[in-house]
Motif scaffolding. Structure first.
Motif, mmCIF file in Angstrom:
data_model
loop_
_atom_site.group_PDB
_atom_site.id
_atom_site.type_symbol
_atom_site.label_atom_id
_atom_site.label_comp_id
_atom_site.label_asym_id
_atom_site.label_seq_id
_atom_site.Cartn_x
_atom_site.Cartn_y
_atom_site.Cartn_z
ATOM 1 N N GLY A 29 0.833 -1.193 0.000
ATOM 2 C CA GLY A 29 0.000 0.000 0.000
ATOM 3 C C GLY A 29 0.867 1.242 0.000
ATOM 4 N N ARG A 30 0.253 2.367 0.330
ATOM 5 C CA ARG A 30 0.968 3.640 0.231
ATOM 6 C C ARG A 30 2.171 3.703 1.161
ATOM 7 N NH1 ARG A 30 -4.469 7.219 0.750
ATOM 8 N NH2 ARG A 30 -4.713 5.660 2.380
ATOM 9 N N LEU A 31 2.000 3.287 2.405
ATOM 10 C CA LEU A 31 3.123 3.330 3.348
ATOM 11 C C LEU A 31 4.209 2.347 2.959
ATOM 12 C CD1 LEU A 31 3.072 3.627 7.171
ATOM 13 C CD2 LEU A 31 4.287 1.710 6.125
ATOM 14 N N GLY A 32 3.826 1.106 2.670
ATOM 15 C CA GLY A 32 4.808 0.066 2.390
ATOM 16 C C GLY A 32 5.687 0.392 1.207
ATOM 17 N N LYS A 33 5.075 0.805 0.099
ATOM 18 C CA LYS A 33 5.888 1.056 -1.089
ATOM 19 C C LYS A 33 6.690 2.350 -0.962
ATOM 20 C CE LYS A 33 2.167 2.979 -4.029
ATOM 21 N NZ LYS A 33 1.333 2.676 -5.212
ATOM 22 N N THR A 34 6.194 3.315 -0.168
ATOM 23 C CA THR A 34 6.974 4.535 0.037
ATOM 24 C C THR A 34 8.222 4.249 0.856
ATOM 25 O OG1 THR A 34 4.975 5.899 -0.047
ATOM 26 C CG2 THR A 34 6.918 6.885 0.937
ATOM 27 N N LEU A 35 8.069 3.525 1.971
ATOM 28 C CA LEU A 35 9.237 3.188 2.782
ATOM 29 C C LEU A 35 10.228 2.332 1.999
ATOM 30 C CD1 LEU A 35 7.824 2.495 6.367
ATOM 31 C CD2 LEU A 35 8.960 4.540 5.499
ATOM 32 N N ALA A 36 9.695 1.420 1.167
ATOM 33 C CA ALA A 36 10.580 0.591 0.358
ATOM 34 C C ALA A 36 11.358 1.432 -0.646
ATOM 35 C CB ALA A 36 9.765 -0.480 -0.366
ATOM 36 N N ARG A 37 10.701 2.372 -1.267
ATOM 37 C CA ARG A 37 11.384 3.261 -2.219
ATOM 38 C C ARG A 37 12.459 4.088 -1.528
ATOM 39 N NH1 ARG A 37 8.235 6.959 -6.671
ATOM 40 N NH2 ARG A 37 9.778 8.568 -6.997
ATOM 41 N N LEU A 38 12.149 4.591 -0.336
ATOM 42 C CA LEU A 38 13.133 5.374 0.412
ATOM 43 C C LEU A 38 14.316 4.507 0.842
ATOM 44 C CD1 LEU A 38 10.636 7.449 2.560
ATOM 45 C CD2 LEU A 38 12.195 8.372 0.829
ATOM 46 N N ALA A 39 14.030 3.271 1.261
ATOM 47 C CA ALA A 39 15.107 2.368 1.666
ATOM 48 C C ALA A 39 16.016 2.042 0.485
ATOM 49 C CB ALA A 39 14.518 1.093 2.262
ATOM 50 N N GLN A 40 15.408 1.721 -0.650
ATOM 51 C CA GLN A 40 16.194 1.425 -1.853
ATOM 52 C C GLN A 40 17.024 2.636 -2.263
ATOM 53 O OE1 GLN A 40 16.377 -1.543 -3.472
ATOM 54 N NE2 GLN A 40 17.736 -0.774 -5.087
ATOM 55 N N GLY A 41 16.414 3.816 -2.212
ATOM 56 C CA GLY A 41 17.107 5.033 -2.626
ATOM 57 C C GLY A 41 18.208 5.469 -1.699
ATOM 58 N N SER A 42 18.196 4.968 -0.460
ATOM 59 C CA SER A 42 19.234 5.361 0.496
ATOM 60 C C SER A 42 20.600 4.784 0.140
ATOM 61 C CB SER A 42 18.847 4.903 1.905
ATOM 62 O OG SER A 42 18.987 3.485 2.046
ATOM 63 N N GLY A 43 20.604 3.717 -0.681
ATOM 64 C CA GLY A 43 21.861 3.059 -1.021
ATOM 65 C C GLY A 43 22.366 2.115 0.055
#
Length: 291
Positions: free
Chosen positions: A10-24
């Protein structure tokens, strides 16, 4: 680099996942939903991940986020434990604001560390949420290894983590509800009373907005007790009685009385004992019995 898998996109899950991936610092491994199409769409938004829709397909990961509705957390934890895919030492966590990590208990028998991470943030629009997730307070709860791992994750995605006391989740979430939801309700109450008083509809917002903003700023800057003004802290019981007489709606009157009693308690030493008794008498629900 740690791996993280997301159950529920959902909105929270995919947002946190995107931020985690983008953090490197994290690699999104699997993204699991009930339908493969939604898992694929989430992976596209995240920019990484393998879409899956079966528990047995999940690969071993360092962290698992159960980003599902509160009512589904316990069942998902049971299903994840039964699948036998979580390696010992992995961290399994959810993002509920009110529920604690005990809902994940079946996974403890598999050697997992359990926790929860709740960002005090709105994920209404995932694109905007991913862009503006900066210095967001994130409440952590769980066992020590889980909290340590979640603290690192929160900092990596742009959060500012803090740890709650054991058993503190419901009170913490109630605080957010009072500060957010009840503020909206109080606005509606004030508008209704102003309408009853004859204030034109087009003037409701100009009348109340400046006062509400100034009061909130004072309460946050000075503290609630120092910022408190009005008839109750002045001990003006006759004004309180007139307020109640003007209210024909029983629910509105009861809310005013309950909030009035809380306000009298907040006033503390600023309100003398004789004045406090008079105010509390004016707020008595028994006075409504003949209405």
């Amino acid at each position: 680099m740690n791996s993280i898998s997301i159950i529920g996109a959902g909105r929270l899950g995919k947002t946190l996942a995107r931020l985690a991936q983008g953090s490197g610092r994290y690699r999104v491994l699997d993204v699991m939903t009930r339908r493969l199409e939604s898992a694929r769409a989430a992976c596209e938004f995240i920019g990484a991940g393998r879409p899956v829709c079966d528990w047995a397909q999940l690969a071993p990961a360092d962290l698992y986020l159960l980003a599902v509705p509160d009512a589904a957390i316990a069942d998902c934890a049971q299903a994840l434990a039964a699948a036998g895919v979580v390696p010992p030492g992995a961290v399994v966590f959810h993002a509920s604001g009110v529920s604690e990590s005990g809902m994940l208990q079946p996974l403890a028998a598999r050697g997992a560390h359990l926790g929860s991470l709740h960002p005090a943030f709105s994920f209404a629009d995932p694109e905007r949420a991913a862009e503006y997730f900066v210095d967001v307070l994130c409440a952590l709860e769980g066992d020590a290894p889980a909290c340590a791992a979640l603290r690192t994750l929160a900092q990596a995605v742009g959060g500012r983590p803090f740890q709650l006391a054991t058993g503190g989740k419901p009170a913490y979430h109630a605080a957010l509800s009072v500060a957010s939801n009840y503020l909206v309700t109080l606005t509606a109450m004030a508008q209704e009373l102003a309408r009853q008083g004859g204030v034109p509809v087009e003037l409701l917002t100009p009348l109340l907005s400046g006062l509400m903003r100034q009061t909130l700023e004072n309460a946050l800057a000075l503290g609630p007790q120092a910022a408190l003004t009005g008839p109750i802290v002045r001990g003006d019981a006759s004004t309180v009685a007139l307020h109640l007489q003007a209210m024909d709606d029983a629910g509105l009157r009861a809310a005013y009385q309950a909030l009035g009693r809380q306000t009298a308690a907040l006033a503390g030493e600023r309100l003398s004992e004789p004045a406090r008794r008079q105010v509390l008498n004016a707020l008595e629900p028994a006075e409504d019995s003949g209405r």
